[in-house]
Scaffold this motif. Structure first.
Motif, mmCIF file in Angstrom:
data_model
loop_
_atom_site.group_PDB
_atom_site.id
_atom_site.type_symbol
_atom_site.label_atom_id
_atom_site.label_comp_id
_atom_site.label_asym_id
_atom_site.label_seq_id
_atom_site.Cartn_x
_atom_site.Cartn_y
_atom_site.Cartn_z
ATOM 1 N N TYR A 66 52.048 81.635 29.139
ATOM 2 C CA TYR A 66 51.629 80.235 28.703
ATOM 3 C C TYR A 66 50.906 80.317 27.254
ATOM 4 C CZ TYR A 66 49.456 75.632 29.853
ATOM 5 O OH TYR A 66 49.333 74.383 29.798
ATOM 6 N N ASN A 67 50.124 81.180 26.804
ATOM 7 C CA ASN A 67 49.807 81.245 25.418
ATOM 8 C C ASN A 67 50.613 82.346 24.525
ATOM 9 O OD1 ASN A 67 47.517 79.457 26.158
ATOM 10 N ND2 ASN A 67 46.548 81.237 27.275
ATOM 11 N N GLY A 68 51.615 82.555 24.868
ATOM 12 C CA GLY A 68 52.462 83.565 24.291
ATOM 13 C C GLY A 68 53.278 82.907 23.128
ATOM 14 N N LEU A 69 54.124 83.849 22.373
ATOM 15 C CA LEU A 69 54.582 83.452 21.252
ATOM 16 C C LEU A 69 55.825 82.346 21.249
ATOM 17 C CD1 LEU A 69 55.533 87.086 19.396
ATOM 18 C CD2 LEU A 69 54.130 85.113 18.851
ATOM 19 N N ASN A 88 55.964 79.917 23.538
ATOM 20 C CA ASN A 88 55.277 78.595 23.759
ATOM 21 C C ASN A 88 54.665 77.960 22.439
ATOM 22 O OD1 ASN A 88 55.320 77.104 26.279
ATOM 23 N ND2 ASN A 88 54.306 78.888 27.263
ATOM 24 N N GLN A 89 53.960 79.087 21.850
ATOM 25 C CA GLN A 89 53.499 78.576 20.282
ATOM 26 C C GLN A 89 54.359 78.161 19.463
ATOM 27 O OE1 GLN A 89 51.179 81.922 18.909
ATOM 28 N NE2 GLN A 89 49.534 81.443 19.983
ATOM 29 N N LEU A 90 55.455 78.656 19.480
ATOM 30 C CA LEU A 90 56.472 78.424 18.452
ATOM 31 C C LEU A 90 57.100 76.869 19.014
ATOM 32 C CD1 LEU A 90 58.233 79.918 16.182
ATOM 33 C CD2 LEU A 90 60.060 80.204 17.894
ATOM 34 N N VAL A 101 55.816 74.498 20.817
ATOM 35 C CA VAL A 101 54.877 73.636 20.365
ATOM 36 C C VAL A 101 54.796 73.317 19.003
ATOM 37 C CG1 VAL A 101 52.411 73.114 20.438
ATOM 38 C CG2 VAL A 101 53.436 73.949 22.543
ATOM 39 N N TRP A 102 54.702 74.532 18.214
ATOM 40 C CA TRP A 102 54.549 74.233 16.637
ATOM 41 C C TRP A 102 55.848 73.562 16.072
ATOM 42 C CZ3 TRP A 102 57.242 76.863 12.421
ATOM 43 C CH2 TRP A 102 56.690 76.574 11.488
ATOM 44 N N THR A 103 57.003 73.673 16.676
ATOM 45 C CA THR A 103 58.228 73.049 16.221
ATOM 46 C C THR A 103 58.386 71.713 16.829
ATOM 47 O OG1 THR A 103 59.465 74.133 17.729
ATOM 48 C CG2 THR A 103 59.557 75.127 15.542
ATOM 49 N N ASP A 109 53.193 70.110 24.866
ATOM 50 C CA ASP A 109 52.349 71.109 25.455
ATOM 51 C C ASP A 109 53.018 72.441 25.687
ATOM 52 O OD1 ASP A 109 49.931 69.574 25.325
ATOM 53 O OD2 ASP A 109 50.838 68.363 26.735
ATOM 54 N N PRO A 110 52.238 73.484 25.942
ATOM 55 C CA PRO A 110 52.503 74.679 26.294
ATOM 56 C C PRO A 110 53.375 74.360 27.828
ATOM 57 C CG PRO A 110 50.600 75.183 25.547
ATOM 58 C CD PRO A 110 50.868 73.797 25.404
#
Ligand SMILES: Nc1ncnc2c1ncn2[C@@H]1O[C@H](COP(=O)(O)OP(=O)(O)OP(=O)(O)O)[C@@H](O)[C@H]1O
Ligand SMILES: [Mg+2]
Lengths: 300, 355
Positions: A125-128, A130-132, A134-136, A141-142
């Motif tokens: 859920y808070n992994g790479l 998902n981060q990527l 969301v960021w793009t 949301d994750p």
């Protein structure tokens, strides 16, 4: 030098192959015997089809069979499909090609359970990932990516782990095709796809079969990946077997084991045969050619 | 213009110039040979023409269309490989129609083309065999047939006969030439065998170290080589230094050579006072002739069947004279004369050759 007698050779081989044969034979024998009521650890032993009948009557048994076949089939096909372009790319040495091929084979040296946990972390859920995403802006949301019900994560991991096997086998096969042969095909009008279909695949079909079989059997019997990253609403056959064993129902566990062995054999043979038929024998093309020749002969 | 043209082709591999500024013209329907020693760039040039290699410089035209950027599979060329490169898993028949399938030709048309080529090359008994069940000569014919079935605008041969024995080589050589003429094919043929080149070609391009040495008809090259390399490579002529003393007539020069004073008749004047001249071993007349008579002692005699080679040494160099009938043996003196017409001026300067 005279050739030693075959008996002598057999005796020499006995400690190695003989031992293997004995162990495998024993395992298969016990599994089959247990599934039909012998070697009952808890109650009376004796021949009985009762366990098979119960097993076959369960819907969950058939779901597990279908699911394991699904994973085995796609893991094998996808691994080979990914390995081919890589093998072709690495066919002729270039600067850095050795390093690349070493990196590609690294998964062979990482244990499955380690890889699985690494993978879980990356897609958590808070992994790479998902981060990527969301960021793009692809995700707002994750999202929960772990243990997806479509088994996408599981198949990804299967391919990651098994592709190097396929690559190892295919690299050798692909390298043995002379450049002139490929050039001749291209010179006569065959583009990339046609060269693969008409020349590369038929000439490397043995390696392709070997790769399909190895990956299929491995993925069919998967336990590690399924229990860590697989869908939680599904059970693979190994998981199903473990389910019975955990409850002390050895005979049914043995039944599932026999199922696994039988499916490995049948599935492997079917996959190998299909690959050969598609790429080597080309039955449809043959029939069409035969028909067309007949027609031309009839006209003249 | 139809046919094949390669203009100002250059190919560089890292630090090596494999081809330098090559101009090649092959008119439609003609048979052109690339002749040169191993490593001179023949295969490289074929690869440029068939599209497997992009030239560092220069353009390739087929039937007047620039195909330099067209990939091999869409170029209308067909290459016969030195290694044959037959598809080992396909029957002879499937090998032969491979190109037609790729072109999406219908079964009926395919069968017709197949019949033509099978008849031409006498492959009827082998259609269902696999390539490894054929002899070298049969494989060679399949490889030829595979290229012929597609009726390419340009057909290319990369030393197709080098794997055959001498006898078969001669037969297939004639076969290739007659098929090329029957079909009116535009052909580029690579070889390092000067006999093959002389016997088959409409025109020969002699390559040396990636450069074009001379282009011309077989007769041109044989009788009027322009460089020492061509004189030596095509029919191994006798080459020697000469100093021009005077111009005896408009087209006749008096020169001094290791063999003594000689007269040379040439349409082109020598390029310098010190030049190389060449003469053919067989272009001599035995006996004492008032012009260009030479007397020398035979040091070795070698019977070659149709003719006999007689060797003699002058100033540490060996020369060769060729006679169809001779009783001369080693140790005897012979007198012969080289007709002024049979001596040519070469264009390499002496200093360049000496270095
Ligand atoms: N891929 C390559 N990389 C580097 N150099 C090359 C490459 N291909 C060819 N060469 C060089 O270019 C030169 C010409 O080679 P090419 O194969 O065209 O010779 P060739 O005339 O066909 O010789 P042969 O009669 O032996 O077949 C050679 O010096 C060869 O070493
Ligand atoms: Mg070559």
């Amino acid at each position: 030098m005279t050739r030693p007698s075959p008996w002598f050779i057999a005796v020499l081989l006995l400690p190695g192959i003989g031992l293997i044969a004995v162990f495998i034979g024993a395992v298969i024998y016990i599994a089959i015997a247990q599934s039909v009521g012998f070697y009952n650890l808890t109650g009376d032993s004796g021949f009985s089809m009762e366990f098979w009948e119960k097993l076959i009557g369960r819907k969950s048994y058939w779901t597990a069979v279908r699911y394991s076949l699904f994973i085995g089939f796609w893991a094998a096909v996808l691994s080979v499909a990914v390995a081919y372009p890589l093998a072709l790319w690495l066919r002729k040495p270039f600067k850095g090609s050795l390093t690349i091929s070493a990196i590609l084979k690294a998964p062979l040296m990482i244990h499955g359970i380690v890889a699985a946990f690494l993978f879980l972390n990356i897609i958590s859920y808070n992994g790479l990932v998902n981060q990527l995403l969301v960021w793009t802006g692809i995700f707002d949301d994750p999202r929960r990516l772990q243990n997806d019900s479509g088994a996408v994560g599981l198949l990804f991991l299967q391919v990651w782990k098994n592709m190097p096997f396929a690559l190892l086998l295919l690299t050798g096969a692909v390298q043995s095709i002379p450049q002139d042969t490929l050039n001749a095909a291209q010179d006569l009008g065959a583009g990339t796809v046609e060269r693969f279909r008409r020349i590369i695949a038929p000439l490397t079909v043995s390696a392709m079969q070997a790769a399909l079989i190895i990956v299929f059997i491995d993925a069919l019997a998967d336990f590690t990946f399924q229990t860590t990253v697989g869908p939680t609403n599904r059970q693979s056959l190994s998981q199903y077997m473990e389910f019975f064993r955990g409850r002390g129902r050895w005979n049914e566990a043995a039944g599932v084991g026999v199922t696994l062995m039988a499916l490995s054999l049948i599935g492997a043979v079917l996959m190998a045969l299909t690959a050969r038929l598609i790429f080597r024998e080309r039955p449809i093309a043959r029939v069409v050619t035969w028909y067309e020749t007949r027609r031309v002969e009839a006209q003249t | 213009m139809s046919g094949l043209a390669a203009k100002k082709i250059a190919v560089r591999f890292d630090a090596v110039d494999a081809l330098k500024n090559i101009d090649l013209e092959v008119p439609a329907g003609s048979f052109v040979t690339l002749l040169g020693p191993s490593g001179c760039g023949k295969t490289t040039l074929l690869n440029v023409i068939s599209g497997f290699l992009k030239p560092t410089d220069g353009r390739v035209y087929i039937d007047g269309i620039d195909v330099t950027d067209t990939p091999p599979e869409r170029r209308d060329t067909a290459l016969c490989f030195q290694s044959y490169a037959l598809f080992p898993h396909l029957s002879v028949e499937e090998n032969l129609v491979f190109g037609l399938r790729q072109r999406g030709m219908s079964g009926a048309d395919r069968a017709k083309r197949l019949r033509d080529v099978v008849g031409q090359l006498d492959l009827g008994d082998h259609l269902s065999k696999l390539p490894n069940q054929l002899s070298g000569g049969q494989q060679q014919r399949v490889s030829l047939g595979r290229a012929l079935t597609v009726r390419p605008s340009v057909i290319l041969f990369d030393e197709p006969l080098s794997n055959l024995d001498a006898k078969l080589r001669e037969t297939v050589r004639h076969e290739i030439r007659s098929i090329q003429q029957d079909f009116g094919l535009t052909a580029v043929y690579v070889t390092h065998d000067q006999n093959e080149a002389l016997a088959m070609s409409d025109k020969i391009f002699v390559l040396n170290k990636g450069q074009l040495e001379q282009a011309g008809t077989p007769q041109d090259l044989y009788h009027a080589p322009r460089t020492r390399f061509v004189a030596d490579f095509v029919g191994s002529a006798n080459v020697m230094q000469a100093r021009v003393v005077s111009r005896a007539q408009v087209d006749v020069w008096q020169v001094v050579t290791p063999l003594g004073p000689l007269m040379v008749r040439s349409d082109t004047p020598p390029e310098a006072d010190n030049v190389l001249i060449a003469w053919r071993a067989e272009a001599v007349i035995m006996g004492h002739d008032p012009v260009n008579a030479v007397t020398a002692k035979v040091v070795r005699r070698s019977f070659e069947g149709a003719y006999t080679d007689l060797f003699f040494d002058v100033e540490g160099k060996t020369f060769r004279v060729q006679q169809t009938e001779t009783n001369l043996v080693a140790g005897e003196d012979m007198t012969f004369s080289i007709l002024p017409d049979n001596i040519v001026f070469l264009s390499d300067s002496v200093s360049k050759v000496a270095s």
